[in-house]
Design a protein around this motif. Structure first.
Motif, PDB file in Angstrom:
ATOM      1  N   LEU A   2       0.832  -1.190   0.000  1.00 26.82           N
ATOM      2  CA  LEU A   2       0.000   0.000   0.000  1.00 26.82           C
ATOM      3  C   LEU A   2       0.870   1.244   0.000  1.00 26.82           C
ATOM      4  CD1 LEU A   2      -2.755  -1.022   2.545  1.00 26.82           C
ATOM      5  CD2 LEU A   2      -2.894  -1.014   0.068  1.00 26.82           C
ATOM      6  N   GLU A   3       0.573   2.138  -0.929  1.00 28.78           N
ATOM      7  CA  GLU A   3       1.381   3.337  -1.095  1.00 28.78           C
ATOM      8  C   GLU A   3       0.948   4.470  -0.185  1.00 28.78           C
ATOM      9  OE1 GLU A   3       4.135   4.045  -2.922  1.00 28.78           O
ATOM     10  OE2 GLU A   3       4.246   1.906  -3.324  1.00 28.78           O
ATOM     11  N   GLY A   4      -0.289   4.453   0.265  1.00 28.93           N
ATOM     12  CA  GLY A   4      -0.704   5.525   1.143  1.00 28.93           C
ATOM     13  C   GLY A   4      -2.192   5.523   1.390  1.00 28.93           C
ATOM     14  N   GLU A   5      -2.545   6.128   2.506  1.00 27.76           N
ATOM     15  CA  GLU A   5      -3.955   6.199   2.869  1.00 27.76           C
ATOM     16  C   GLU A   5      -4.749   7.042   1.888  1.00 27.76           C
ATOM     17  OE1 GLU A   5      -4.697   7.187   6.959  1.00 27.76           O
ATOM     18  OE2 GLU A   5      -3.015   5.964   7.619  1.00 27.76           O
ATOM     19  N   ASP A   6      -4.117   8.071   1.314  1.00 30.73           N
ATOM     20  CA  ASP A   6      -4.834   8.929   0.372  1.00 30.73           C
ATOM     21  C   ASP A   6      -5.295   8.135  -0.850  1.00 30.73           C
ATOM     22  OD1 ASP A   6      -4.519  11.111   2.021  1.00 30.73           O
ATOM     23  OD2 ASP A   6      -2.800  11.919   0.927  1.00 30.73           O
ATOM     24  N   GLU A   7      -4.406   7.294  -1.382  1.00 30.42           N
ATOM     25  CA  GLU A   7      -4.777   6.506  -2.553  1.00 30.42           C
ATOM     26  C   GLU A   7      -5.843   5.468  -2.209  1.00 30.42           C
ATOM     27  OE1 GLU A   7      -1.820   5.539  -5.656  1.00 30.42           O
ATOM     28  OE2 GLU A   7      -0.410   6.187  -4.098  1.00 30.42           O
ATOM     29  N   LEU A   8      -5.741   4.867  -1.047  1.00 32.59           N
ATOM     30  CA  LEU A   8      -6.744   3.903  -0.616  1.00 32.59           C
ATOM     31  C   LEU A   8      -8.097   4.590  -0.446  1.00 32.59           C
ATOM     32  CD1 LEU A   8      -7.493   1.055   0.257  1.00 32.59           C
ATOM     33  CD2 LEU A   8      -6.827   1.679   2.577  1.00 32.59           C
ATOM     34  N   GLU A   9      -8.083   5.764   0.155  1.00 39.32           N
ATOM     35  CA  GLU A   9      -9.334   6.491   0.337  1.00 39.32           C
ATOM     36  C   GLU A   9      -9.948   6.879  -1.010  1.00 39.32           C
ATOM     37  OE1 GLU A   9     -11.114  10.524   2.433  1.00 39.32           O
ATOM     38  OE2 GLU A   9      -9.133   9.788   3.038  1.00 39.32           O
ATOM     39  N   THR A  10      -9.108   7.277  -1.953  1.00 37.37           N
ATOM     40  CA  THR A  10      -9.595   7.620  -3.295  1.00 37.37           C
ATOM     41  C   THR A  10     -10.237   6.408  -3.953  1.00 37.37           C
ATOM     42  OG1 THR A  10      -7.923   9.341  -3.544  1.00 37.37           O
ATOM     43  CG2 THR A  10      -8.910   8.484  -5.565  1.00 37.37           C
ATOM     44  N   LEU A  11      -9.552   5.266  -3.869  1.00 35.44           N
ATOM     45  CA  LEU A  11     -10.124   4.031  -4.418  1.00 35.44           C
ATOM     46  C   LEU A  11     -11.446   3.690  -3.745  1.00 35.44           C
ATOM     47  CD1 LEU A  11      -7.174   1.497  -4.814  1.00 35.44           C
ATOM     48  CD2 LEU A  11      -8.653   2.377  -6.615  1.00 35.44           C
ATOM     49  N   TYR A  12     -11.469   3.808  -2.427  1.00 34.31           N
ATOM     50  CA  TYR A  12     -12.671   3.478  -1.663  1.00 34.31           C
ATOM     51  C   TYR A  12     -13.836   4.377  -2.076  1.00 34.31           C
ATOM     52  CZ  TYR A  12     -15.588   2.229   2.333  1.00 34.31           C
ATOM     53  OH  TYR A  12     -16.611   1.786   3.124  1.00 34.31           O
ATOM     54  N   ARG A  13     -13.616   5.656  -2.129  1.00 36.28           N
ATOM     55  CA  ARG A  13     -14.694   6.594  -2.486  1.00 36.28           C
ATOM     56  C   ARG A  13     -15.184   6.364  -3.915  1.00 36.28           C
ATOM     57  NH1 ARG A  13     -15.483  10.890   1.000  1.00 36.28           N
ATOM     58  NH2 ARG A  13     -13.859  11.170   2.564  1.00 36.28           N
ATOM     59  N   ARG A  14     -14.258   6.039  -4.787  1.00 42.00           N
ATOM     60  CA  ARG A  14     -14.626   5.895  -6.198  1.00 42.00           C
ATOM     61  C   ARG A  14     -15.275   4.547  -6.494  1.00 42.00           C
ATOM     62  NH1 ARG A  14     -10.763   6.961 -11.406  1.00 42.00           N
ATOM     63  NH2 ARG A  14     -12.410   6.751 -12.930  1.00 42.00           N
ATOM     64  N   TYR A  15     -14.755   3.471  -5.903  1.00 43.78           N
ATOM     65  CA  TYR A  15     -15.185   2.137  -6.306  1.00 43.78           C
ATOM     66  C   TYR A  15     -16.101   1.422  -5.317  1.00 43.78           C
ATOM     67  CZ  TYR A  15     -12.004   2.850 -10.075  1.00 43.78           C
ATOM     68  OH  TYR A  15     -11.390   3.374 -11.179  1.00 43.78           O
ATOM     69  N   PHE A  16     -16.213   1.903  -4.104  1.00 47.78           N
ATOM     70  CA  PHE A  16     -17.126   1.266  -3.152  1.00 47.78           C
ATOM     71  C   PHE A  16     -18.556   1.225  -3.702  1.00 47.78           C
ATOM     72  CE2 PHE A  16     -20.068   1.006   0.348  1.00 47.78           C
ATOM     73  CZ  PHE A  16     -19.552  -0.024   1.110  1.00 47.78           C
ATOM     74  N   PRO A  17     -19.091   2.352  -4.230  1.00 41.59           N
ATOM     75  CA  PRO A  17     -20.462   2.287  -4.764  1.00 41.59           C
ATOM     76  C   PRO A  17     -20.613   1.289  -5.913  1.00 41.59           C
ATOM     77  CG  PRO A  17     -19.777   4.570  -4.483  1.00 41.59           C
ATOM     78  CD  PRO A  17     -18.549   3.716  -4.271  1.00 41.59           C
ATOM     79  N   LEU A  18     -19.591   1.168  -6.760  1.00 44.00           N
ATOM     80  CA  LEU A  18     -19.635   0.207  -7.861  1.00 44.00           C
ATOM     81  C   LEU A  18     -19.680  -1.223  -7.328  1.00 44.00           C
ATOM     82  CD1 LEU A  18     -19.252  -0.397 -10.983  1.00 44.00           C
ATOM     83  CD2 LEU A  18     -16.824  -0.574 -10.422  1.00 44.00           C
ATOM     84  N   LEU A  19     -18.827  -1.519  -6.357  1.00 42.77           N
ATOM     85  CA  LEU A  19     -18.795  -2.862  -5.784  1.00 42.77           C
ATOM     86  C   LEU A  19     -20.090  -3.176  -5.025  1.00 42.77           C
ATOM     87  CD1 LEU A  19     -15.129  -3.015  -4.445  1.00 42.77           C
ATOM     88  CD2 LEU A  19     -16.014  -3.800  -6.653  1.00 42.77           C
ATOM     89  N   GLU A  20     -20.595  -2.182  -4.327  1.00 46.96           N
ATOM     90  CA  GLU A  20     -21.842  -2.363  -3.588  1.00 46.96           C
ATOM     91  C   GLU A  20     -23.000  -2.634  -4.550  1.00 46.96           C
ATOM     92  OE1 GLU A  20     -24.109  -0.130   0.073  1.00 46.96           O
ATOM     93  OE2 GLU A  20     -23.099   1.110  -1.419  1.00 46.96           O
ATOM     94  N   ALA A  21     -23.053  -1.883  -5.646  1.00 47.88           N
ATOM     95  CA  ALA A  21     -24.118  -2.088  -6.634  1.00 47.88           C
ATOM     96  C   ALA A  21     -23.999  -3.463  -7.284  1.00 47.88           C
ATOM     97  CB  ALA A  21     -24.064  -0.989  -7.692  1.00 47.88           C
ATOM     98  N   LYS A  22     -22.782  -3.863  -7.566  1.00 45.75           N
ATOM     99  CA  LYS A  22     -22.555  -5.181  -8.154  1.00 45.75           C
ATOM    100  C   LYS A  22     -23.040  -6.285  -7.218  1.00 45.75           C
ATOM    101  CE  LYS A  22     -19.170  -8.511  -9.435  1.00 45.75           C
ATOM    102  NZ  LYS A  22     -20.087  -9.031 -10.387  1.00 45.75           N
ATOM    103  N   ALA A  23     -22.663  -6.194  -5.950  1.00 49.51           N
ATOM    104  CA  ALA A  23     -23.082  -7.191  -4.962  1.00 49.51           C
ATOM    105  C   ALA A  23     -24.603  -7.175  -4.784  1.00 49.51           C
ATOM    106  CB  ALA A  23     -22.383  -6.945  -3.630  1.00 49.51           C
ATOM    107  N   HIS A  24     -25.201  -6.004  -4.847  1.00 55.09           N
ATOM    108  CA  HIS A  24     -26.658  -5.895  -4.708  1.00 55.09           C
ATOM    109  C   HIS A  24     -27.372  -6.586  -5.870  1.00 55.09           C
ATOM    110  CE1 HIS A  24     -30.661  -3.971  -4.660  1.00 55.09           C
ATOM    111  NE2 HIS A  24     -30.507  -4.152  -3.357  1.00 55.09           N
ATOM    112  N   ARG A  25     -26.814  -6.462  -7.088  1.00 59.30           N
ATOM    113  CA  ARG A  25     -27.417  -7.140  -8.236  1.00 59.30           C
ATOM    114  C   ARG A  25     -27.397  -8.652  -8.052  1.00 59.30           C
ATOM    115  NH1 ARG A  25     -24.324  -3.270 -11.035  1.00 59.30           N
ATOM    116  NH2 ARG A  25     -22.780  -4.850 -11.614  1.00 59.30           N
TER     117      ARG A  25
END
Length: 167
Positions: A2-25
């Motif tokens: 892991l390169e940093g918390e900032d990059e992890l947070e960016t990934l989380y904010r950007r892709y969490f909704p996509l993953l959540e929607a996928k799992a919901h489907r």
């Protein structure tokens, strides 16, 4: 690593909704879907994947991890998936007994399919990826995807024929 918390947070904010929607489907349950998306990121932290620049490899890894986690829940927690997954099966109707029978048929098919066959059906039927897109995501050939889809369809058809013979 892991390169940093900032990059992890960016990934989380950007892709969490996509993953959540996928799992919901897949799961048709918003609480379970949220849990799957969170688990995917927990796996990312545990495995220490390289997240530098949000590389496409990490995004594919998260997407596949969410798919696998959702399938595991669908199989082991007996969560009911949406009917699009097994559109070849009887559809629920206004008759409660027919709805129960259809759900039981879906559960039986999910138990009969291999994890790989179920994964391909999720990607092509629920996520509506083309076979080429599914092949790229899975790191296999289009022919392999096509064979897995065909095997899954054959298993669904055979299960229906056995049920018809019993009835």
């Amino acid at each position: 690593m892991l390169e940093g918390e900032d990059e992890l947070e960016t990934l989380y904010r950007r892709y969490f909704p996509l993953l959540e929607a996928k799992a919901h489907r897949i799961l048709a349950d918003p609480v379970e879907a949220q849990d799957v998306a969170q688990q995917a990121f927990m796996h990312l932290l545990r495995h220490g994947a390289d997240i530098t620049g949000g590389s496409p490899g990490v995004i594919r890894w998260l997407y596949r991890t969410a798919t696998h986690l959702s399938i595991d829940r669908l199989r082991h927690l007996k969560v009911r998936g949406p009917r699009e997954l097994f559109s070849d099966l009887p559809c629920p109707s206004s008759d409660p007994q027919r709805t129960i029978e259809a759900r039981q048929a879906w559960d039986e098919i999910a138990r009969r399919l291999s994890a790989r066959e179920l994964e391909v059906l999720v990607l092509t039927r629920i996520d509506r990826l083309t076979q080429a897109q599914a092949a790229e995501l899975l790191g296999v050939s289009e022919r392999t995807v096509r064979r897995r889809v065909e095997r899954a369809r054959d298993k669904i058809k055979n299960a229906q024929e056995c049920d018809d013979d019993d009835g």
